[in-house]
Design a protein around this motif. Sequence first.
Motif, PDB file in Angstrom:
ATOM      1  N   GLN A 277      51.553  46.867  33.907  1.00 10.49           N
ATOM      2  CA  GLN A 277      50.473  47.264  33.861  1.00 10.49           C
ATOM      3  C   GLN A 277      49.549  46.370  33.901  1.00 10.49           C
ATOM      4  O   GLN A 277      48.930  46.001  34.819  1.00 10.49           O
ATOM      5  N   GLU A 278      49.478  45.295  33.752  1.00  9.35           N
ATOM      6  CA  GLU A 278      49.331  44.050  33.373  1.00  9.35           C
ATOM      7  C   GLU A 278      49.370  43.177  34.578  1.00  9.35           C
ATOM      8  O   GLU A 278      48.033  42.916  35.196  1.00  9.35           O
ATOM      9  N   ALA A 279      50.676  43.423  35.174  1.00  8.60           N
ATOM     10  CA  ALA A 279      51.227  42.517  36.724  1.00  8.60           C
ATOM     11  C   ALA A 279      50.485  43.814  37.475  1.00  8.60           C
ATOM     12  O   ALA A 279      49.223  42.598  38.460  1.00  8.60           O
ATOM     13  N   LYS A 280      49.834  44.833  37.678  1.00 16.40           N
ATOM     14  CA  LYS A 280      49.416  45.354  38.683  1.00 16.40           C
ATOM     15  C   LYS A 280      47.780  45.235  38.413  1.00 16.40           C
ATOM     16  O   LYS A 280      47.351  44.781  39.298  1.00 16.40           O
ATOM     17  N   ARG A 281      46.962  45.011  37.241  1.00 13.62           N
ATOM     18  CA  ARG A 281      45.774  44.563  36.529  1.00 13.62           C
ATOM     19  C   ARG A 281      45.552  42.972  37.610  1.00 13.62           C
ATOM     20  O   ARG A 281      44.858  42.795  38.061  1.00 13.62           O
ATOM     21  N   GLY A 282      46.328  42.160  37.016  1.00 10.20           N
ATOM     22  CA  GLY A 282      46.192  40.713  37.662  1.00 10.20           C
ATOM     23  C   GLY A 282      46.290  40.690  38.503  1.00 10.20           C
ATOM     24  O   GLY A 282      45.479  39.934  39.602  1.00 10.20           O
ATOM     25  N   GLN A 283      47.650  41.605  39.910  1.00  4.96           N
ATOM     26  CA  GLN A 283      47.145  41.400  41.091  1.00  4.96           C
ATOM     27  C   GLN A 283      46.241  41.356  41.576  1.00  4.96           C
ATOM     28  O   GLN A 283      45.317  41.550  42.981  1.00  4.96           O
ATOM     29  N   LEU A 284      45.776  43.458  41.080  1.00  5.94           N
ATOM     30  CA  LEU A 284      44.627  43.835  41.815  1.00  5.94           C
ATOM     31  C   LEU A 284      42.996  42.877  41.780  1.00  5.94           C
ATOM     32  O   LEU A 284      42.805  42.338  42.618  1.00  5.94           O
ATOM     33  N   GLN A 285      42.800  41.998  40.148  1.00  2.00           N
ATOM     34  CA  GLN A 285      42.460  41.134  40.215  1.00  2.00           C
ATOM     35  C   GLN A 285      42.328  39.923  41.073  1.00  2.00           C
ATOM     36  O   GLN A 285      41.136  39.445  41.845  1.00  2.00           O
ATOM     37  N   LEU A 286      42.850  39.884  40.920  1.00  5.63           N
ATOM     38  CA  LEU A 286      43.251  38.433  41.861  1.00  5.63           C
ATOM     39  C   LEU A 286      43.042  39.016  43.516  1.00  5.63           C
ATOM     40  O   LEU A 286      42.707  37.998  44.743  1.00  5.63           O
ATOM     41  N   ASP A 287      43.407  40.125  44.244  1.00  9.20           N
ATOM     42  CA  ASP A 287      42.821  40.085  45.542  1.00  9.20           C
ATOM     43  C   ASP A 287      41.756  40.697  45.485  1.00  9.20           C
ATOM     44  O   ASP A 287      40.980  40.515  46.599  1.00  9.20           O
ATOM     45  N   GLN A 288      40.222  40.925  43.923  1.00 11.05           N
ATOM     46  CA  GLN A 288      39.766  41.269  44.788  1.00 11.05           C
ATOM     47  C   GLN A 288      38.931  39.655  44.514  1.00 11.05           C
ATOM     48  O   GLN A 288      37.955  39.615  45.306  1.00 11.05           O
ATOM     49  N   GLU A 289      39.493  38.835  43.389  1.00  9.91           N
ATOM     50  CA  GLU A 289      39.015  37.610  43.814  1.00  9.91           C
ATOM     51  C   GLU A 289      39.304  36.831  45.223  1.00  9.91           C
ATOM     52  O   GLU A 289      38.380  36.032  45.823  1.00  9.91           O
ATOM     53  N   GLN A 290      40.315  37.657  45.534  1.00  9.60           N
ATOM     54  CA  GLN A 290      40.501  36.753  47.072  1.00  9.60           C
ATOM     55  C   GLN A 290      39.270  37.348  48.142  1.00  9.60           C
ATOM     56  O   GLN A 290      38.949  36.763  49.832  1.00  9.60           O
ATOM     57  N   ARG A 291      39.522  38.678  48.357  1.00 11.79           N
ATOM     58  CA  ARG A 291      38.376  39.397  48.927  1.00 11.79           C
ATOM     59  C   ARG A 291      36.597  39.397  49.049  1.00 11.79           C
ATOM     60  O   ARG A 291      36.370  39.147  49.789  1.00 11.79           O
ATOM     61  N   GLN A 292      36.804  39.134  47.093  1.00  9.51           N
ATOM     62  CA  GLN A 292      35.294  38.672  47.116  1.00  9.51           C
ATOM     63  C   GLN A 292      35.132  37.297  48.166  1.00  9.51           C
ATOM     64  O   GLN A 292      34.162  37.159  48.746  1.00  9.51           O
ATOM     65  N   LYS A 293      35.540  36.213  47.788  1.00  8.96           N
ATOM     66  CA  LYS A 293      35.384  34.971  47.928  1.00  8.96           C
ATOM     67  C   LYS A 293      35.599  34.970  50.418  1.00  8.96           C
ATOM     68  O   LYS A 293      34.846  34.414  50.827  1.00  8.96           O
ATOM     69  N   LEU A 294      36.352  35.420  50.832  1.00  9.12           N
ATOM     70  CA  LEU A 294      36.300  35.862  52.059  1.00  9.12           C
ATOM     71  C   LEU A 294      34.746  36.913  52.415  1.00  9.12           C
ATOM     72  O   LEU A 294      34.582  36.086  53.093  1.00  9.12           O
ATOM     73  N   PHE A 295      34.396  37.572  51.471  1.00 13.05           N
ATOM     74  CA  PHE A 295      33.245  37.773  51.858  1.00 13.05           C
ATOM     75  C   PHE A 295      31.859  37.206  51.729  1.00 13.05           C
ATOM     76  O   PHE A 295      30.813  37.121  52.705  1.00 13.05           O
ATOM     77  N   GLU A 296      32.244  36.768  50.801  1.00 16.06           N
ATOM     78  CA  GLU A 296      31.254  35.924  50.225  1.00 16.06           C
ATOM     79  C   GLU A 296      30.978  34.908  51.385  1.00 16.06           C
ATOM     80  O   GLU A 296      30.197  34.514  51.768  1.00 16.06           O
TER      81      GLU A 296
END
Length: 542
Positions: A277-296
Motif C-alpha cells: 500500500q505504501e509503495a502504491k501511495r508513493g508511486q501515486l505521489q511520484l506520478d502526481q508530482e511528475q504530472r504536476q511539473k509537466l502541467f506547470e
Amino acid sequence: MSAIRCDVLGVCMAQYRLSANIISRSAGRSATAAAAYRAGMRIEDERQGLVHDYTAKRGVLHTEIIAPQNTPEWMRDRQQLWNAVERVENRKNSQLARELQLSLPHELSHEQQANLVRGFIEEQFVSRGMVADIAIHAPSPDPAADERNVHAHVMLTMREIVGGDWAKTKNRDWNDPELLLQWREAWADHQNRTLERFGFADRVDHRSLEDQGIMREPQKHLGPIATEIERDGRSSHRGNENRAIKARNGLMNDITQAGNVLDAKIAFEKRKLAAWQEAKRGQLQLDQEQRQKLFEDQLAKDMAAFEQSLDAEIGQTKQGISRQHEQVASRLDVRGWRKFIRDITLTTRKDKKQLEQLEYERARVQAEEDRKREAQDGQQQSQRQIRAAEEMKKARVLEESLQKAEERRDAEGWTMKAGKGVRAAQGDDTARQRGNKPPAPDPRTAKKPDLSEVRKERQQTRRERQPDIRDRRSHGEKRREDAERRPVDLSKGDGKGRADQVSPPVQDMEAIKRRAIERREKERQQRGQDRGQGYGDDDFEL
C-alpha cells in the motif's frame, strides 16, 4: 522451585515462587520444631519438654536471624527466640509464626542468593518490626529431583517488639491480602534487579498465568508426602493430577504454537500488504508530482505564448500612443514667442485635447491588457483546480482500492500469498510430481511449421473451407445449362430465332485423317519442285 520455563515464543523465564502459610498450634505444629528442621539443628522445646534434633539433616546452605534495631540480643538466638514465641502464644489454637517459601534463581552463586534474600527480608519485613529466621536449602540429592531447586524458608514472628519484649497484641495488618500481593511483586522486582545486575537475561513475573495471558494450567505443589511417594516410584494422587495437567499443557502448547505461527503469518501478510500500500501511495505521489511539473511547464509555455500574442496585439498600439504622447507633450513644452504664437493660433488648445485623448486611449489599452491577462490567469487557475480535483479523485480511487484489498484479505483470513520464490518452488514440485513424463519441447530446438501451408490454409475462402449447399450460379449460367440439356428439334429451330440451321453431317474420322495426310504430302512435293527450278518474267501474267 527455581527451574527455567520457556513460553511458546521461546522467551525463557525463571520460575517464580513466594508462598506464605501460618504455623499454627491448632494444626499440631510447633515453632521450635519447624525452626529446628529448617535450620538443621537441635532445639529443646521448653514448653513441651521435647527435643527436636535435626542435626543430621543435609542441604542447609545458610541460616541467619535478622531482627529490627534495638532488639534484645537473646532474640538473635534461634532456641531462645522460638521458645519465647511458644510461651507468649499460650492459646491452644495460637498462630505461632508466618512462613515464606521462596524460589531462588539458580544462576546466582550461594553468596548472591543469600544477599538477595537478606535484602528482600530487611526491606519488606524487618522494617515493619518482624524478626526473620532465614534458612536456605540446597536441592534434594535424589536423582529424580530438580538440581536447580534452590529455595529459602523464612519464619516471621507475628508480634512486634516493644520496649525489648513482645507487644501485647498481634499486628493484624500483616494479615492483609493486599500486603501479600505487595510482597509478591517486591520479591519479583528484587530478583529481576539482581539478575540484571549480574548480566542474566532471565526474568520472573509474580502475576498468575491467567493475568500474564499465558494459556497454561498451573501445576499443584506436591508437598513432602507426595514427593516421597513419587521418589519411591509410586504414583500419588497429586502427582497424577500434575501429569494430567502437564499433558493438557502440552496439547495447549501445541495449539498455542500453531496459533502463534498463524499470527506470525498474518502479521507478515499485513506488513507485506502495508508495504504494498505504501509503495502504491508513493508511486501515486511520484506520478502526481511528475504530472504536476509537466502541467506547470505547459501553463508557463501557454502564458509565454499568451504574453507574446498580447504584445503583438497591443504592444504596437501602446508604442504608437506613447510616441504620439511624447510628440504632443514636447510641443506643449515650448516657451517664448513660439508658445505665444501657438496660443494665438489655438494650437496649444488642440494639443492639450489631443494629449487628453491619448492619455485616455493609453489607459483604455492598458485596462484591456490587464483584463485579458486576468482572464488568462483565471483560466489557468480554473485548470489548476480541475487538475487538483482529478488528482484528488485518483487518490480517493486508490485509497478505496487499497481498502477493498485489505477487506478482501480479511475475508480470506490472510492466507499466505505465494511470491516469486514460492511460485518457483511450486513449479519445481510440480515438475517432480510429473515423474517420467516427457519434458516439454524446447522452443529453440523444436521444428518450425511450414509457413507456406499455413498461408495457403488462411487464403482459402469460406466457400472452399465450408461447402455451401446453395446454388450460387448466375441466372445466365443456369439458362445456358438448361439450353444444353434441353433436346432441340432442328426442323423447327432452337426457339431463339435460329431455325433451319442444321449441324454438319457426321463424317468418318479415318477418311478425314487420310485426306489430311494426302494434303500434307502434296504440299511437301510441291515445295520440293519449287526449290528445284526458278521462275522467269514470262511465268508471270502482267
